[in-house]
Design an enzyme around this catalytic site. Sequence first.
Site, PDB file in Angstrom:
ATOM      1  N   CYS A   2      26.666  23.763  15.380  1.00  0.00           N
ATOM      2  CA  CYS A   2      27.255  22.905  16.151  1.00  0.00           C
ATOM      3  C   CYS A   2      28.101  21.902  15.947  1.00  0.00           C
ATOM      4  CB  CYS A   2      26.097  22.293  17.106  1.00  0.00           C
ATOM      5  SG  CYS A   2      25.033  23.492  17.802  1.00  0.00           S
ATOM      6  N   ARG A  29      31.415  25.017  10.081  1.00  0.00           N
ATOM      7  CA  ARG A  29      29.857  24.940  10.158  1.00  0.00           C
ATOM      8  C   ARG A  29      29.323  26.029  10.775  1.00  0.00           C
ATOM      9  NH1 ARG A  29      28.846  19.043  10.473  1.00  0.00           N
ATOM     10  NH2 ARG A  29      27.219  19.486  11.849  1.00  0.00           N
ATOM     11  N   TRP A  77      26.191  26.866  18.273  1.00  0.00           N
ATOM     12  CA  TRP A  77      25.338  27.740  17.336  1.00  0.00           C
ATOM     13  C   TRP A  77      24.142  28.046  18.190  1.00  0.00           C
ATOM     14  CZ3 TRP A  77      20.678  27.988  14.286  1.00  0.00           C
ATOM     15  CH2 TRP A  77      20.808  29.031  13.527  1.00  0.00           C
ATOM     16  N   ASN A 103      24.225  18.410  19.954  1.00  0.00           N
ATOM     17  CA  ASN A 103      23.813  19.188  18.533  1.00  0.00           C
ATOM     18  C   ASN A 103      22.550  18.719  18.355  1.00  0.00           C
ATOM     19  OD1 ASN A 103      23.814  20.333  16.121  1.00  0.00           O
ATOM     20  ND2 ASN A 103      25.292  18.665  15.251  1.00  0.00           N
ATOM     21  N   GLY A 104      21.519  19.659  18.009  1.00  0.00           N
ATOM     22  CA  GLY A 104      20.248  19.413  17.745  1.00  0.00           C
ATOM     23  C   GLY A 104      19.345  20.323  18.654  1.00  0.00           C
ATOM     24  N   GLU A 472      20.873  34.353  -6.339  1.00  0.00           N
ATOM     25  CA  GLU A 472      21.974  33.733  -5.681  1.00  0.00           C
ATOM     26  C   GLU A 472      22.678  34.872  -5.508  1.00  0.00           C
ATOM     27  OE1 GLU A 472      22.722  31.560  -4.134  1.00  0.00           O
ATOM     28  OE2 GLU A 472      25.114  31.416  -4.202  1.00  0.00           O
ATOM     29  N   LYS A 476      24.280  35.707  -1.604  1.00  0.00           N
ATOM     30  CA  LYS A 476      25.710  35.728  -1.339  1.00  0.00           C
ATOM     31  C   LYS A 476      25.920  37.079  -0.642  1.00  0.00           C
ATOM     32  CE  LYS A 476      26.517  32.785  -1.861  1.00  0.00           C
ATOM     33  NZ  LYS A 476      26.253  31.285  -1.704  1.00  0.00           N
ATOM     34  N   GLU A 479      24.519  37.612   2.924  1.00  0.00           N
ATOM     35  CA  GLU A 479      25.104  36.562   3.940  1.00  0.00           C
ATOM     36  C   GLU A 479      26.551  37.103   4.341  1.00  0.00           C
ATOM     37  OE1 GLU A 479      25.343  32.533   2.945  1.00  0.00           O
ATOM     38  OE2 GLU A 479      25.710  32.908   1.033  1.00  0.00           O
ATOM     39  N   HIS A 495       6.748  47.235 -10.235  1.00  0.00           N
ATOM     40  CA  HIS A 495       5.399  46.973  -9.322  1.00  0.00           C
ATOM     41  C   HIS A 495       5.472  47.106  -7.931  1.00  0.00           C
ATOM     42  CE1 HIS A 495       3.533  45.661 -13.172  1.00  0.00           C
ATOM     43  NE2 HIS A 495       4.584  45.055 -13.300  1.00  0.00           N
ATOM     44  N   LYS A 590      27.334  26.235   8.361  1.00  0.00           N
ATOM     45  CA  LYS A 590      27.368  25.300   7.077  1.00  0.00           C
ATOM     46  C   LYS A 590      26.588  24.342   6.850  1.00  0.00           C
ATOM     47  CE  LYS A 590      29.776  24.839   3.486  1.00  0.00           C
ATOM     48  NZ  LYS A 590      29.455  25.856   2.225  1.00  0.00           N
TER      49      LYS A 590
HETATM   50  C1  F6R Z   1      24.317  30.049   1.165  1.00  0.00           C
HETATM   51  C2  F6R Z   1      24.310  28.521   1.808  1.00  0.00           C
HETATM   52  C3  F6R Z   1      22.921  28.120   2.321  1.00  0.00           C
HETATM   53  C4  F6R Z   1      22.865  26.777   1.843  1.00  0.00           C
HETATM   54  C5  F6R Z   1      21.507  26.153   2.581  1.00  0.00           C
HETATM   55  C6  F6R Z   1      21.205  24.750   2.508  1.00  0.00           C
HETATM   56  O1  F6R Z   1      25.610  30.264   0.790  1.00  0.00           O
HETATM   57  O2  F6R Z   1      25.208  27.863   1.609  1.00  0.00           O
HETATM   58  O3  F6R Z   1      22.079  29.101   1.727  1.00  0.00           O
HETATM   59  O4  F6R Z   1      22.609  26.443   0.524  1.00  0.00           O
HETATM   60  O5  F6R Z   1      21.743  26.561   3.833  1.00  0.00           O
HETATM   61  O6  F6R Z   1      22.385  23.986   2.918  1.00  0.00           O
HETATM   62  P1  F6R Z   1      22.441  22.546   1.991  1.00  0.00           P
HETATM   63  O7  F6R Z   1      22.856  22.814   0.514  1.00  0.00           O
HETATM   64  O8  F6R Z   1      23.956  22.017   2.690  1.00  0.00           O
HETATM   65  O9  F6R Z   1      21.500  21.550   1.903  1.00  0.00           O
END
Ligand code: F6R
Length: 595
Positions: A2, A29, A77, A103-104, A472, A476, A479, A495, A590
């Site tokens: 949002c 975002r 969002w 937003n919220g 990680e 990536k 997502e 296992h 984001k």
């Molecule tokens: C994945 C990604 C998310 C953030 C998570 C935490 O690429 O960006 O998994 O790492 O939402 O966000 P922050 O780091 O902003 O607290």
Amino acid sequence: MCGIVGFIGNNKKDAKDVVLSGLKKLEYRGYDSAGISLFDQRFETFKIYKDFGRVQKIVDLTQKVDPSSIGIGHTRWATHGKVTKDNAHPHYSESKRFIIVHNGVIENYEELKSQYLKNSNFYSETDTEVIAQLIETFSKSFNVETAILTTLKLLEGSYALLVIDTSDPETIYAAKNKSPLVLGKSKDGVTIASDLMALVGYANEYFALVDHSFVVAKAKNIKSYNLLHEPLQMNYLKINQDEVSAELGTYQHYMLKEIYEQPSVIRRIVSKYVFDDLPKIDKQIINQMKQSDRIYILAAGTSMHAGYVGKRMVEEITNMPVEVHIASEFAYHMPVLTRNPYFILITQSGETADLRACLLKVKKLNHPVLTITNVKTSTLAREADHYLELFAGPEIAVASTKAYIAQIAVLYVLANSLTDAPYDVKYELEKVAKSIESFLDHQNLANIAHDLFLKRNCFYIGRDIDYYTALEASLKLKEISYIQTEGFAAGELKHGTIALIENNTPVIAIISNKTIAKNTRSNLKEVLARGAQTLIISLEKTSQPNDDIILKDCHELLAPMVTVVPTQLLSYYAALERGLDIDKPRNLAKSVTVE
Ligand code: F6R
């Protein structure tokens, strides 16, 4: 997650331009619908233009609309109600006197609806509309400011709000609790937004609204209050345009640009935190950490994976015990803490609501908190005792890459600042930067991705520190390419999960540690025997001649910074191959500003 932008000014700037360009800057975002409300001078009324889909749709819809001196806009969002035009913001109150963007999440919106709004008709399924209807209900007995304040006092949850009273086109009301909101001013007017980025070009200075505060903004007159209607101080700061703006340049996507920026991010971190060849972190932070008996790292998603690497580094370099916790779990189920805990919050955005919930709880117990963040103006930077900046520059792609690398680099500097016998941080990090650079200069992963990722699932495996990279890498890939992927401790696969390996299932192994390299290679044999299509990422020192990607060596604690890079690119090319919206993957945001 949002985005909100509002503008009120003299007639020199068109609110439509300010709001829509702000919303475009906030696209990163993550959102699914957009909308704007503008004052129509000819008919002396406010109109709303909104729809599901991209901000560009609203740009097209409003192309012929006359200039307006006031407007509020929103990217949604979805949380309450489907992704539809009706649920998109802005929302009206029942008589259409009030218009609102939010937003919220209002946690008690159903109770409020049944207690105060039994006879109201609703236009949408959102929690937001309840706020608009409450303001309207109270405005029948009170003036507008009191009606809004009365409403705010009833709300439980998070909100950044902009409200317009259609009978007064010279004022925007704003309010905030938990969700971020900043107000910027210039000679042309006042811009209010959920992110500094939206103020760039339209404001020279700004202040961040505090929780439970309320602002009455006119083009030349801004007042801030607490919920008791007592005036609050507004501490304006200068906006440094270079720090908050980001251009795509010649890259096709921000994600690719940000992957390629990683060596320079590492060098910037060295220039900010290493002096006379020694790591230098604020003495107060170091003293507090040294006095503690355990470090608790709290984070989410990619930042949590950096936290795992950080744990490994701090424990090995300093012998101090470290625990890593998922923020959303820790906030509501705190483990038994040691006597003198020290908390580190790792967050790219500095706005993650799950972490904010942790921060409030930890501060109540009076424990020291450090935030490691890329956004020094963020809520979590402001509210912790100390913060360390990542200096990664704005990260626009939703999938985090350079911020992850920066988090590990800063944790490495921090770990080395805690010991009397630090590694040569500058030398070791430069080696990492060079290794990444040399890989990026010669990489040719597009073909591998083409071959590998036409499949429906995939596994990343690794042991010890490589396991964190597997987690990680898998996050990536899933997502942005939507391929179902799991990151596994290589020894754990047999296992149970090995049951999922069939002919041509991709299994990607990360092998950076000499002592356990042979164990991971045995695990690879197990999956090969079941038909898996394998790909091996190793360092020179752990490589075998047929490995697919061999990276230049670096210190073993820093290997995750190097080995993650090919996995970032594999994800990028997999998404490209599938024709997906790489910088704005579906369902993601984001800044995750709701719990
Ligand atoms: C994945 C990604 C998310 C953030 C998570 C935490 O690429 O960006 O998994 O790492 O939402 O966000 P922050 O780091 O902003 O607290």
